[in-house]
Design a protein around this motif. Structure first.
Motif, PDB file in Angstrom:
ATOM      1  N   ARG A 175      -4.011   6.932   1.274  1.00 28.13           N
ATOM      2  CA  ARG A 175      -3.853   5.755   2.145  1.00 28.13           C
ATOM      3  C   ARG A 175      -4.961   5.596   3.164  1.00 28.13           C
ATOM      4  N   VAL A 220       0.831  -1.203   0.000  1.00 30.59           N
ATOM      5  CA  VAL A 220       0.000   0.000   0.000  1.00 30.59           C
ATOM      6  C   VAL A 220       0.868   1.257   0.000  1.00 30.59           C
ATOM      7  N   THR A 221       1.881   1.288   0.846  1.00 28.21           N
ATOM      8  CA  THR A 221       2.723   2.485   0.925  1.00 28.21           C
ATOM      9  C   THR A 221       3.571   2.660  -0.329  1.00 28.21           C
ATOM     10  N   SER A 226       3.037   6.052   7.560  1.00 29.56           N
ATOM     11  CA  SER A 226       3.769   7.113   6.873  1.00 29.56           C
ATOM     12  C   SER A 226       5.116   7.401   7.536  1.00 29.56           C
ATOM     13  N   ALA A 241      -2.992   4.901   9.253  1.00 32.14           N
ATOM     14  CA  ALA A 241      -2.590   5.726   8.112  1.00 32.14           C
ATOM     15  C   ALA A 241      -1.456   6.672   8.518  1.00 32.14           C
TER      16      ALA A 241
END
Length: 410
Positions: free
Chosen positions: A135, A126-127, A332, A328
């Motif tokens: 996200r 996903v990242t 990050s 989320a």
């Protein structure tokens, strides 16, 4: 193309396959508890032995995450996902054919060793494939696996177990997972951008670097507290509903189904909201709602079923609603070169923290007889509240750190 708002067709496919993968892994974990009574009678085991079946998965999953985190950024993420998903399928199949207690425990350990890493690989994908502005929505869809497993997993698994034995739900997961793995093999492209950023250092050094980096450690601590606060009451939720609130065994599936539907509705909404509003603000509001509901729920007298359902829906929405924007934020934190290792460690901490939460809650809760009300469940609620407030304070620091990271220097 407006990357901040729109998903490409390929991104939608990736999200769908990752969500289905999460669904099967969560379903495999979730179906064990509803099968508890049947397992204990079929295998002639006591509650302590059944507890080992549950915890064996959590702790092996946590250990697996730590052992593989040093290698997680050294391979194509697609190949890594397929390898561990195949191992998860084999372990689940062994659960479905186990006929003795030791074999089942061993099968749960194998399933945890492979299944415990899949979530971290998914988060790293996903990242890699989605910008930070998207996200929140992606996390919302992935978290839907939890609600879907409640809506579909518990009633379907109980139906299959009643018709064909407790082994049937595991074999259902195997069949579904094989189809999903074939789609991953055929439709997902190699994910290798992170390999260009790798430095010449061993897996152990890479693991140590990720574990000891100051900013990462704060993220790990936040994840651990997030998991403990959210999971602490769950292992005893069914027993509390039945013995304290007088919910019947026949009504219990309805309770889980409605709560699961509520989660399915709320998760995408929270995901979209967290891409438009400040994520820490959303987490704070959800945490406040969760604290209020926990305080009410752990002090409830016997009340009508609809009241229990309503509070459960709101409480589950708050617990899961705080997890989406919080994760989320946390995802990050790492740099691209460390994402796989960070997500593996993060996932292992989630598993281990869940096992610790269940064990700690078990030390607090007392039940004098098999049918007597649970005692000290309110204390479990107070501990969950305190840990959740501490989590919020640490997340505030992580949020500021992430905002500084993504704010261009003037």
């Amino acid at each position: 193309m407006n990357q901040t708002n729109n998903f490409s067709p390929y991104q939608k496919l990736v999200v769908a396959l990752l969500a289905l993968t999460q669904f099967t892994v969560i379903l495999d974990f979730m179906i064990v508890s509803p099968l508890g009574d049947m397992l204990m009678k079929s295998l002639s085991i006591n509650p302590q032995q059944f507890g080992l079946i549950v915890s064996a998965y959590a702790f092996s999953a946590g250990i697996s995450g730590l052992l593989t985190s040093g290698f997680a950024d050294r391979f194509d993420r697609k190949k890594l996902l397929v390898f561990f998903y195949a191992g998860f399928i084999i372990g689940t199949a062994c659960c479905g054919i186990a006929n003795t207690y030791p074999v089942l425990v061993a099968a749960r350990i194998v399933t945890g060793l492979f299944g415990g890493v899949i979530s971290s690989i998914s988060m790293a994908i996903v990242t890699d494939l989605f910008p930070v502005q998207q996200r929140g929505r992606v996390m919302g869809f992935l978290q839907m696996g939890f609600g879907a497993s409640q809506v579909l997993g518990i009633p379907i698994s109980l139906y299959l177990a009643n018709a064909w034995g407790w082994e049937a739900p595991f074999l259902l997961v195997v069949g579904l997972a094989i189809i999903i793995m074939l789609l991953i093999l055929l439709r997902i492209h190699p994910i290798t951008a992170h390999l260009a950023l790798q430095h010449d250092k061993s897996a152990l050094i890479h693991l140590w670097h990720t574990l000891t980096k100051g900013n990462y450690a704060i993220g790990f601590a936040t994840t651990a507290m997030l998991s403990i606060g959210g999971f602490m009451m769950m292992p005893f939720s069914s027993a509390y509903a039945i013995n304290n609130l007088h919910v019947t065994q026949q009504q219990l599936p309805l309770l889980f189904i409605v709560a699961g539907i509520g989660t399915l509705i709320v998760m995408p909404m929270i995901g979209k909201l967290s891409d438009k509003m400040d994520r820490f603000t959303i987490t704070s509001m959800a945490t406040l709602l969760m604290i209020i509901l926990i305080a009410i729920y752990t002090h409830l007298p016997p009340v009508p079923l609809y009241t229990v359902i309503a509070i459960n829906v709101l409480m589950m929405a708050a617990i899961m609603g705080r997890a989406v924007p919080a994760m989320a934020i946390i995802t990050s934190v790492p740099d691209m070169a460390d994402r796989g290792a960070f997500m593996s460690i993060n996932s292992s901490l989630q598993q281990i923290a869940g096992g610790i939460a269940a064990a700690f809650a078990g030390m607090i809760v007392v039940q004098k007889t098999k049918t007597s009300p649970l005692e000290h469940f309110d204390i479990v609620g107070y501990v969950a509240i305190i840990i959740s407030l501490c989590c919020l304070m640490i997340l505030s620091r992580v949020s500021k750190m992430v905002k500084a990271k993504f704010t261009p220097a003037l």
